[in-house]
Design an enzyme around this catalytic site. Structure first.
Site, PDB file in Angstrom:
ATOM      1  N   HIS A 153      49.350  23.209  20.938  1.00 36.54           N
ATOM      2  CA  HIS A 153      48.483  22.850  22.072  1.00 36.54           C
ATOM      3  C   HIS A 153      49.139  21.753  22.902  1.00 36.54           C
ATOM      4  CE1 HIS A 153      44.109  22.577  23.557  1.00 36.54           C
ATOM      5  NE2 HIS A 153      44.913  22.056  24.470  1.00 36.54           N
ATOM      6  N   HIS A 201      41.014  21.356  19.658  1.00 36.41           N
ATOM      7  CA  HIS A 201      40.643  19.928  19.711  1.00 36.41           C
ATOM      8  C   HIS A 201      39.172  19.594  19.407  1.00 36.41           C
ATOM      9  CE1 HIS A 201      39.370  21.156  23.707  1.00 36.41           C
ATOM     10  NE2 HIS A 201      40.574  21.140  24.216  1.00 36.41           N
ATOM     11  N   ASN A 212      39.766  14.391  27.034  1.00 34.68           N
ATOM     12  CA  ASN A 212      38.681  15.365  26.942  1.00 34.68           C
ATOM     13  C   ASN A 212      39.018  16.396  25.876  1.00 34.68           C
ATOM     14  OD1 ASN A 212      36.298  16.689  27.565  1.00 34.68           O
ATOM     15  ND2 ASN A 212      37.277  18.006  29.074  1.00 34.68           N
ATOM     16  N   ASP A 262      47.468  18.332  21.942  1.00 32.13           N
ATOM     17  CA  ASP A 262      46.882  18.388  23.284  1.00 32.13           C
ATOM     18  C   ASP A 262      47.660  17.458  24.226  1.00 32.13           C
ATOM     19  OD1 ASP A 262      45.318  19.074  25.421  1.00 32.13           O
ATOM     20  OD2 ASP A 262      43.471  18.148  24.685  1.00 32.13           O
TER      21      ASP A 262
END
Lengths: 447, 309
Positions: free
Chosen positions: A60, A232, A278, A305
């Site tokens: 990711h 996530h 986020n 992420d």
């Protein structure tokens, strides 16, 4: 290049290996693994006191190319990957334009082939233009080489579209990677709906904005089957829902980021924009639940992420600064220092989370160093401490909430396809001090 | 020793607040007895990026009473400047010789960031939903004038707690002096995570009113209605407004405060205001709050600038 790795300790759950190992590498592949390869004639790299892990795959990341080259490119993102010990990354499709056509997939793959030091696996857009209204040309994208589909970064509110996308992914046997967020609940929010966010007077994002969508996706998955991967996860409610689903034998995998494992909403104090991510950093109870879920196997994957942004963008103040933190160059030391070293995760569990599971989910080579596997690996120094210095990142993005942290487990060699791409922090083609000749590796040694 | 800036009451100890209150008392007692020009020759920039009359004028009066020059820097109407350009503006103001900056801004966080980059004191005139330190200080001052001790005083705070910077400043002010908070609001404007330790909360105004020594009404912004947080302001007024009927619930000695400006018909009904003005004017502390604001701001300017040559 042919070489023999000696003296290191290998953790490879897929091979059932957990101890001292000698590894012979030939033509980019693992030729042999044994406790002793005495009779072999090959240049030797002495890894005494070091740890060898099958190449970590960060499933990711945001590489920003095309369209966001000011924040990151495939080249700099991949350099950051090998600097941080990752041999492969899966990049999310929220670029400009989005990865929702053959042309853009092929562009990303071409740029990766030309410029990337790590393997780069594109993730295709789940819906056209990531707009969430109709499913993308998933079969075409799969033909072009994507390894999964996601609407990452843009909440997919239409449950009907989600259902059809999951059904279509069945046909392709590819994972649907869900960014679970109800945008009606999160609208306008910038931080977790918790003590710190409220105290700072900032608009908030409740845990329910994630958990209701996790619940939706789990229920759809129960109907559809196939491969669902929850990206996530950030809160304990999501963990409880995943536990419920696993008990019902719903097939799924779930992921957590290092920042959600090691930080709470407290990191926002002082209006620190590098901690604006986020889903948001949540409470201490959420963080503890995520760490426990990873240890218990309720969450199987750690992915970063990695979300690079320009300095000026992150200086816009908490309300206006974009969400996201870079993660590629801090993840391994964080995981090693704060989970493995503290006994919360075994080295084998760590490898499952960063190498084996990602390889299996994306159905890509690697994740293990058995004979015949690609020689993708990282060597880390489990003892020496270093301080995270964002200025030294190879990523264009310096937006990390971990600057100044003192960590162990620094990657010292990253090898991709038998080729050393990172040597003691120096990245091939990016650092002037990177050894020009192979023999330097053997003469100089790693210690 | 006071910090360089006044951005949040969280940064102050009780002794710091007492120092400011004592200084304000000094200025109030000397009022009309000659000039006190401790800030003669100083340039104080007042820059409010949000509409405000009373707070801005209050700071301006305070600065002038201390002999300072006031530069009222008002950004172009409707300009949607980015943080970066505001920072540039502030650096320019510093270079031009400003000695302090009083700043109001719609978003929180910018002031804290700037404070590390400039040497002059920064004083918050209200920052987003985050803090409004001088308001809470002037409220403390006003209450101290009314009561000898704030210890054990029950303060019923009613209204839009969620979006109130005044409430957030009071979370560090009132409890430090031993007062007890009872927060009252509809649940959508009163997230429980926001309730500070030791404070009570309730969704029922009437039970709270009968317990309060101080009824502190917060302003309800009209635009909250548009965001769907409240079905209608008249419904809010019915449930959470102070009206004539509810006045009968108040303790005999209870006083009423409001940071202003009051939305008549929402936080408090016109009937209740007329009744109080006619029969119980001593209950209303609103004018005193406004007047005391000037002395508090004098104290803040004097202490933050005076000690720094």
């Amino acid at each position: 290049m042919e070489l023999l790795l000696k003296g290191g300790v290998l953790h490879d759950p897929a091979a059932g290996w957990n101890g001292p190992a000698e590894i012979l590498i030939k033509q980019g592949k693992v030729e042999a693994v044994s406790t002793s390869l005495e009779s072999i004639e090959a240049p030797v790299l002495d890894l005494t006191g070091k740890v060898i892990l099958p190449g970590p795959i960060d499933m990711h990341v945001h590489l920003r190319e095309p369209g966001g080259e000011g924040k990151e490119t495939i080249a700099t993102g991949a350099a950051a990957a090998v600097a941080g010990g990752f041999t492969a990354v899966a990049c999310m499709p929220n670029t400009f334009p989005a990865v929702d056509s053959r042309e853009i997939v092929s562009y990303v793959r071409k740029r990766a082939a030309e410029t990337a030091l790590a393997h780069v696996y594109p993730i295709g857009a789940l819906t056209r233009g990531l707009k969430g209204r109709e499913i993308s040309l998933m079969w075409e994208l799969a033909q072009e080489g994507v390894k999964g589909f996601s609407n990452d970064g843009i909440p997919l509110m239409d449950s009907g579209v989600m259902l059809r996308a999951m059904q279509y992914a069945l046909l392709l046997d590819m994972p649907v990677i869900s960014h679970a967020e109800d945008s009606c609940l999160s609208a306008g929010g910038v931080v977790h709906a918790g003590e710190h966010g409220y105290r700072l007077g900032l608009p908030t994002i409740p845990s329910s904005s994630e958990a209701v969508m996790v619940a939706r996706d789990l229920l759809l998955q129960e109907e559809v089957g196939g491969k669902l991967h929850l990206a996530h996860l950030s809160c304990r409610q999501s963990v409880e829902l995943v536990k419920w689903a696993l008990e019902r034998e719903i097939v799924l995998t779930a992921e957590v980021t290092p920042h959600h494992l090691f930080l709470t909403e407290q990191a926002l104090e002082g209006f620190n924009t590098s901690a604006k991510v986020n889903p948001p950093l949540r409470s201490a109870a959420d963080r503890e639940a995520l760490v426990k879920a990873l240890g218990d196997g309720v969450i199987q994957v750690v992915a970063t992420d990695h979300a690079p942004h320009m300095r000026l963008e992150k200086e816009e103040g908490l309300m206006d600064a974009p969400f996201g933190a870079v993660g590629l160059e801090t993840a391994l030391p964080l995981l090693w220092t704060l989970l493995v070293d503290k006994g919360l995760l075994t080295p084998l569990q760590l490898v499952e989370a960063i190498s084996s599971f990602p390889a299996r989910i994306l159905n890509v080579p690697g994740g293990t160093l058995q004979k015949g596997s690609p020689a993708d690996l990282v060597v880390i120094d489990p003892y020496r401490e270093h301080t995270v210095e964002p200025r030294e990142f190879y990523s264009k993005g310096k937006n990390t909430p971990f600057g100044g942290w003192t960590l162990k487990g620094l990657p010292v060699i990253t090898m991709v396809g038998g080729d050393i791409k990172m040597w003691k922090g120096m990245v091939k083609g990016f650092s002037d001090e990177f050894p020009r000749e192979e023999k330097t590796f053997f003469l100089e040694g790693i210690s | 020793m006071l910090p360089k800036d006044l951005l949040s009451l969280e940064d102050l100890h009780k002794e710091d607040m007492e120092e400011i209150l004592a200084r304000a008392r000094f200025f109030k007692e000397r009022e009309g007895k000659g000039d006190h020009s401790s800030l003669k020759g100083k340039n104080i920039v007042i820059s409010f990026w949000e509409p405000s009359t009373r707070t801005r004028v209050s700071f301006e009066l305070a600065a002038r009473k201390l002999g300072a020059r006031v530069i009222d820097y008002v950004p172009d109407a409707g300009s949607e400047a980015k943080d970066e350009s505001i920072e540039d503006t502030i650096k320019t103001l510093t270079a031009l010789g400003a000695d302090a900056l009083v700043f109001r801004y719609k978003l929180p966080g910018l002031l804290g960031k700037i404070s590390t980059r400039v040497e002059m004191p920064l004083i918050s005139g209200g920052e987003g939903c985050y803090q409004h330190p001088t308001q809470a200080l002037l409220d403390l001052f006003t209450l101290q004038e009314e009561r000898l001790s704030l210890r054990g005083l029950k303060v019923v705070m009613v209204g839009d707690i969620l979006h109130s910077r005044v409430a957030r400043s009071h979370f560090y002010a009132l409890p430090a002096f031993g007062a007890e908070l009872i927060l009252v609001a509809p649940p959508v404007l009163l997230p429980l995570e926001l309730v500070p330790p030791g404070a009570e909360y309730t969704f029922n105004l009437e039970t709270a009113l009968s317990r309060g020594d101080v009824i502190y009404l917060l302003r309800v912004q009209q635009e909250r209605q548009g965001k769907g947080l409240l079905p209608s302001l008249s419904e809010y007024a019915s449930l959470f407004g102070l009206n004539e009927k509810r006045l009968s619930l108040l303790k005999k000695e209870a006083v009423i405060m409001h940071p202003g400006p009051v939305n008549q018909g929402i936080e408090v009904s016109p009937g209740a205001i007329s009744y109080l003005e006619a029969y119980q004017p001593d209950k209303l502390l609103l004018q005193k709050q406004v007047q005391n604001g000037v002395y508090i701001r004098m104290a803040v300017l004097d202490l933050l600038l005076g000690g720094r040559g």
